[in-house]
Design a protein around this motif. Structure first.
Motif: not given
Lengths: 268, 247
Positions: B217-232
């Motif tokens: 499918g389109p790229a926009s439909a791909l998962p967006a699961s976030a690792g918030y502490l990884l980012d911070v």
């Protein structure tokens, strides 16, 4: 319960032909009750050239408990070119399980017109034990649009593990992705309480600010004060900034987000 | 353990050496210099034993690991499609939305830079190991280079891998890197660490299959699961004066 509410705000010539924002469409539905409040806009919006009395403030009030399992709530919002809308909530929402283990879904779709501005602050979502909920907020910005979107999640009430709760915020500009992140907590999302995701924190919040006047965004100093732990200011693009913060509870989360936002909010 | 099929025709195995090479930590992509956020998490969250490391690996696998695997599978799929459609003439156009969507899913500027550096290195290595005109096209893109999952998907495609295999390599890599770092940082028993990684194999496969589903499918439909502490944590880690790993 299925509910579909709609809100539209447009510019219309006011006194002396000065264009002013006004509510052009307001359709509350069931649990989604939309209430224009006549509040003044927050003072910091003068940074965006907004006259505090010229914008519209609408708040969501809960016409029913929930969202509960089985609910499908939908809110569509259109902010017309040049208009200003502050859309908030009267109170936090407690996301609860239904009687039959069905999932609940909340979808909010907002389009912000050219040179328009939106302050989106739907108050905290509290993921109660046993809930099975997915929330999706989609905000699309036309060229020149300004945005301040603040979302907060409380991961279980006091002393309680959350149910399966997911909240995704996707911000696009003319359809192109700018920010897209999903929080997923609860037993179905193994590792959610690990140090990679939220560990033992009970509250998570983010503020996305989009401002075409990029020097405004330089006011967020990259180095967050050590007094504000678990908080980062991240440049998403030259004209967009994200604040992410985690905290042991809602009150400290609000304090952390607001302290970090203060540099920007300080009016000139 | 599954049934060992001793009668498997050799044809089914032809892709395996390339896949193993691609997923090997010694494949020269620069990944060894990164801990996948483990160094920051170990210090900030006090990870000091195997169970805590395993928790971290599961959390990473299910968030950024899932996103990386989905974008790797999609890049692999788009690469094959571009080759089939027009010998790769449309490759860059097809891959561009993946780059934008990955930027949107990588809010930390530190991690965006790391991802593009690793992606560029992957393409550089891949061009030598599996020469392919599609990789030459990717290497010709001016700027900071493609994101790591896009690079991995493209190199996997050039090595003849299907998207599902590319996704497994990406998901596996999302925990193998931090696990290796854990041995170096905490002095954990490498045998025991490898036992944890092996135990997570079933979860790696689950994540990879979830990641491969939307690759069409389109790229926009791909998962967006976030690792918030990884980012911070990544933002804090980048300011440390002394650190063993680059991220």
């Amino acid at each position: 319960m299925r509910a579909h509410a709609k809100l539209g705000v447009r510019l219309r010539p006011g006194a002396q032909d000065t264009p002013r924002s006004h509510v052009s469409r307001l359709r509350s539905h069931g649990p989604l009750v939309l209430r224009p409040t006549g509040e003044r806009l927050p003072g910091w919006l003068s940074r965006w050239g907004a006259d505090p009395v010229d914008g519209v403030t609408v708040r969501l009030a809960a016409g029913a408990a929930g969202p509960l399992g089985g609910d499908h709530w939908r809110l569509d919002v259109e902010v017309g070119d040049g208009a200003a809308l502050q859309l908030g909530a009267v109170s936090a929402s407690l996301v609860l399980p239904g009687a039959h283990a069905a999932r609940s879904l909340s979808e909010t779709t907002i389009s912000v017109g050219a040179d328009a501005m939106l302050v989106w602050s739907p108050a905290a979502q509290i993921a109660a034990a046993g809930c099975r909920h997915a929330g999706l907020s989609r905000i699309d910005l036309a060229p020149g649009a300004r945005l301040c979107a603040r979302e907060e999640v409380v991961i279980g009430r006091y002393g309680e593990e959350p149910g399966d709760f997911a909240q995704r915020l996707r911000v696009t500009r003319s359809g192109e992705a700018l920010y897209d992140q999903e929080l997923a907590v609860g037993a179905a999302s193994a590792g959610w309480n690990s140090p990679a995701v939220v560990a033992d924190r009970k509250a998570l919040g983010s503020i996305v600010v989009v401002d075409p006047a990029t020097t405004n965004l330089d006011l967020f100093t990259a180095a967050v004060s050590p007094d504000v732990p678990d908080t980062a200011v991240m440049r998403l693009a030259p004209d967009a900034v994200l604040i992410t913060s985690l905290a042991p509870d809602m009150i400290s989360l609000r304090h952390r987000l607001s302290t970090t936002f203060a540099g920007f909010a300080a009016t000139r | 353990m599954g049934t060992v099929q001793t009668g498997t025709p050799m044809a089914d195995l032809t892709g395996l050496p390339a896949l193993m090479q691609l997923a090997d930590g010694r494949f020269p992509t620069g990944g060894h210099a990164h801990s996948g956020g483990f160094e920051a998490a170990a210090q900030r969250e006090g990870i000091n034993d195997l169970p805590a490391m395993e928790e971290f690996l599961i959390g990473r696998l299910r968030t950024t690991g899932l996103v990386a695997a989905a974008f790797t599978a999609a890049a692999c799929q788009y690469f094959h499609q571009a080759m089939a459609a027009d010998q790769g003439a449309s490759l860059l156009d097809r891959l561009a939305p993946l780059g934008r969507e990955l930027d949107a899913r990588t809010p930390s500027p530190v991690l965006r830079t790391v991802s593009r550096r690793l992606g560029r290195q992957l393409i550089r290595t891949g061009r030598v190991v599996w020469p392919h005109q599609g990789l030459d096209r990717l290497a010709s893109v001016p700027g900071q280079g493609v994101h790591q999952p896009v690079g991995l998907g493209a190199v996997a495609a050039a090595a003849g891998q299907p998207p599902a295999h590319a996704a497994v390599a990406a998901a596996q890599e999302s925990i193998a890197g931090p696990a290796t770092a854990a041995v170096r940082l905490l002095g954990l028993d490498p045998f025991a660490v490898n036992a944890v990684v092996a135990r997570l194999g079933a979860e790696v496969v689950r994540v990879a299959s979830e990641a491969t589903g939307p690759a069409d499918g389109p790229a926009s439909a791909l998962p967006a699961s976030a690792g918030y502490l990884l980012d911070v944590s990544a933002e804090f880690h980048a300011t440390w004066e002394v650190r063993l790993f680059a991220s």
